[in-house]
Design an enzyme around this catalytic site. Structure first.
Site, PDB file in Angstrom:
ATOM      1  N   LYS A  23       0.746  -1.282   0.119  1.00 28.41           N
ATOM      2  CA  LYS A  23       0.041  -0.252   0.054  1.00 28.41           C
ATOM      3  C   LYS A  23       0.789   1.283  -0.161  1.00 28.41           C
ATOM      4  O   LYS A  23       0.467   2.223  -0.738  1.00 28.41           O
ATOM      5  CB  LYS A  23      -0.853   0.121   1.159  1.00 28.41           C
ATOM      6  CG  LYS A  23      -1.743  -1.123   1.041  1.00 28.41           C
ATOM      7  CD  LYS A  23      -2.774  -1.117   2.519  1.00 28.41           C
ATOM      8  CE  LYS A  23      -2.249  -0.987   3.811  1.00 28.41           C
ATOM      9  NZ  LYS A  23      -1.816  -2.404   4.217  1.00 28.41           N
TER      10      LYS A  23
ATOM     11  N   ARG B 204      11.198  -6.302   4.813  1.00 31.62           N
ATOM     12  CA  ARG B 204      11.127  -4.886   5.319  1.00 31.62           C
ATOM     13  C   ARG B 204      11.824  -4.599   6.555  1.00 31.62           C
ATOM     14  O   ARG B 204      12.408  -3.615   7.103  1.00 31.62           O
ATOM     15  CB  ARG B 204       9.775  -4.476   5.045  1.00 31.62           C
ATOM     16  CG  ARG B 204       9.320  -2.966   5.271  1.00 31.62           C
ATOM     17  CD  ARG B 204       8.005  -2.760   4.981  1.00 31.62           C
ATOM     18  NE  ARG B 204       7.026  -3.352   6.192  1.00 31.62           N
ATOM     19  CZ  ARG B 204       5.756  -3.147   5.848  1.00 31.62           C
ATOM     20  NH1 ARG B 204       5.196  -2.295   5.079  1.00 31.62           N
ATOM     21  NH2 ARG B 204       4.926  -3.454   6.782  1.00 31.62           N
TER      22      ARG B 204
HETATM   23  P1  AMP Z   1       0.962   0.052   9.282  1.00 35.08           P
HETATM   24  O1  AMP Z   1       2.041   0.733   8.931  1.00 35.08           O
HETATM   25  O2  AMP Z   1      -0.424   0.619   8.210  1.00 35.08           O
HETATM   26  O3  AMP Z   1       1.016  -1.397   9.009  1.00 35.08           O
HETATM   27  O4  AMP Z   1       0.293   0.165  10.704  1.00 35.08           O
HETATM   28  C1  AMP Z   1       1.338  -0.229  11.780  1.00 35.08           C
HETATM   29  C2  AMP Z   1       0.481  -0.356  12.794  1.00 35.08           C
HETATM   30  O5  AMP Z   1      -0.129   0.862  13.386  1.00 35.08           O
HETATM   31  C3  AMP Z   1      -0.364  -1.503  12.881  1.00 35.08           C
HETATM   32  O6  AMP Z   1      -0.307  -2.897  12.886  1.00 35.08           O
HETATM   33  C4  AMP Z   1      -1.770  -1.037  14.092  1.00 35.08           C
HETATM   34  O7  AMP Z   1      -1.206  -1.485  15.317  1.00 35.08           O
HETATM   35  C5  AMP Z   1      -1.179   0.545  14.112  1.00 35.08           C
HETATM   36  N1  AMP Z   1      -2.303   1.265  13.129  1.00 35.08           N
HETATM   37  C6  AMP Z   1      -2.048   1.832  11.793  1.00 35.08           C
HETATM   38  N2  AMP Z   1      -3.128   2.237  11.223  1.00 35.08           N
HETATM   39  C7  AMP Z   1      -4.252   1.864  12.185  1.00 35.08           C
HETATM   40  C8  AMP Z   1      -5.772   2.049  12.024  1.00 35.08           C
HETATM   41  N3  AMP Z   1      -6.396   2.490  11.202  1.00 35.08           N
HETATM   42  N4  AMP Z   1      -6.411   1.448  13.111  1.00 35.08           N
HETATM   43  C9  AMP Z   1      -5.844   0.809  14.444  1.00 35.08           C
HETATM   44  N5  AMP Z   1      -4.390   0.757  14.409  1.00 35.08           N
HETATM   45  C10 AMP Z   1      -3.740   1.151  13.261  1.00 35.08           C
END
Ligand code: AMP
Length: 235
Positions: free
Chosen positions: A56, A170
């Site tokens: 993404k 990563r």
């Molecule tokens: P990401 O980089 O999008 O994979 O996000 C890393 C971590 O941030 C996730 O595993 C969640 O713990 C938290 N996180 C990111 N976006 C959200 C969201 N929309 N709702 C809840 N937790 C989030």
């Protein structure tokens, strides 16, 4: 000329110029209104969806350049807050380290602030948000307040085995602790299936969900996404 005729003529001239001003002002107001209304209708708001590690963030970087949209990644926002050791960052850290979702109340508030910081945006790419149904409902409401809506959700499809390999790689490069532990990665995939996947169905009910094969070269995947976004632009 008779005084009466002169009087009547100047009254008509006055009336004519006044009517003209009124007509011009009316048209201007209509065009401004139409213009403002069209801007909102033309806003393109894309949810870039898919499990962690589905690409993404990589794709968002290409799409913002192509479509001049504002990219909002809730994961990046949390990492920024954690990096600055803010109260929000400290709270988020306790969930992120375990691979759990940060509570909706915290996440929705942060997202709202970020959207409201860009009142003139042509549109947004939401990356990693919404991850729960209440987040999706809150997003719809927030955009409705701006006379706008989610144009569509695009899910990048990548199988679990590939995801785990990608995220571990990563993690080696970025040092992200939640990307470096296989059991936490697998837990995040479970959270995705249980709590986040229903968001796909939520938008599918509104005919707004699309699947795209997330395996291939970056360019190939960008082209697949662009084909879907083209449909949003025409709608
Ligand atoms: P990401 O980089 O999008 O994979 O996000 C890393 C971590 O941030 C996730 O595993 C969640 O713990 C938290 N996180 C990111 N976006 C959200 C969201 N929309 N709702 C809840 N937790 C989030």
């Amino acid at each position: 000329m008779d005084k009466n005729i002169r009087g009547t003529l100047s009254f008509y001239r006055f009336l004519k110029s006044d009517l003209l001003i009124f007509a011009v002002a009316y048209q201007a107001a209509r065009s401004i209104g139409k213009f403002a209304f069209n801007i909102n209708l033309k806003m393109i708001n894309i949810i870039l969806f898919g499990p962690p590690g589905s690409g993404k963030g990589t794709q968002a970087a290409f799409l913002i350049e192509k479509y001049h949209l504002i990219h909002i990644s809730t994961g990046d926002l949390f990492r920024y807050e954690m990096g600055n050791d803010t109260p929000l960052g400290r709270e988020a850290k306790s969930y992120i380290a375990k691979g759990e979702l940060v509570p909706d109340s915290v996440t929705i508030g942060m997202l709202r602030n970020k959207v409201e910081a860009h009142p003139d945006a042509k549109g947004f790419i939401f990356d990693g948000f919404p991850r729960t149904i209440p987040q999706a409902v809150a997003l719809d409401q927030l955009l409705a307040e701006k006379n706008a809506a989610v144009s569509g959700l695009i899910a990048l499809e990548v199988d679990d085995a590939e995801i785990v390999q990608r995220i571990l790689l990563r993690g080696q490069q970025s040092g992200r602790p939640d990307d470096s532990n296989e059991s936490i990665i697998r837990f995040r995939l479970e959270v995705y299936k249980n709590e986040t996947a229903p968001v796909f169905d939520y938008y599918a009910q509104k005919n707004k969900s699309h699947n795209v094969n997330g395996v291939g070269s970056i360019d190939e995947i960008t082209a697949r996404l662009s084909d879907v976004i083209l449909k949003f632009e025409k709608e």
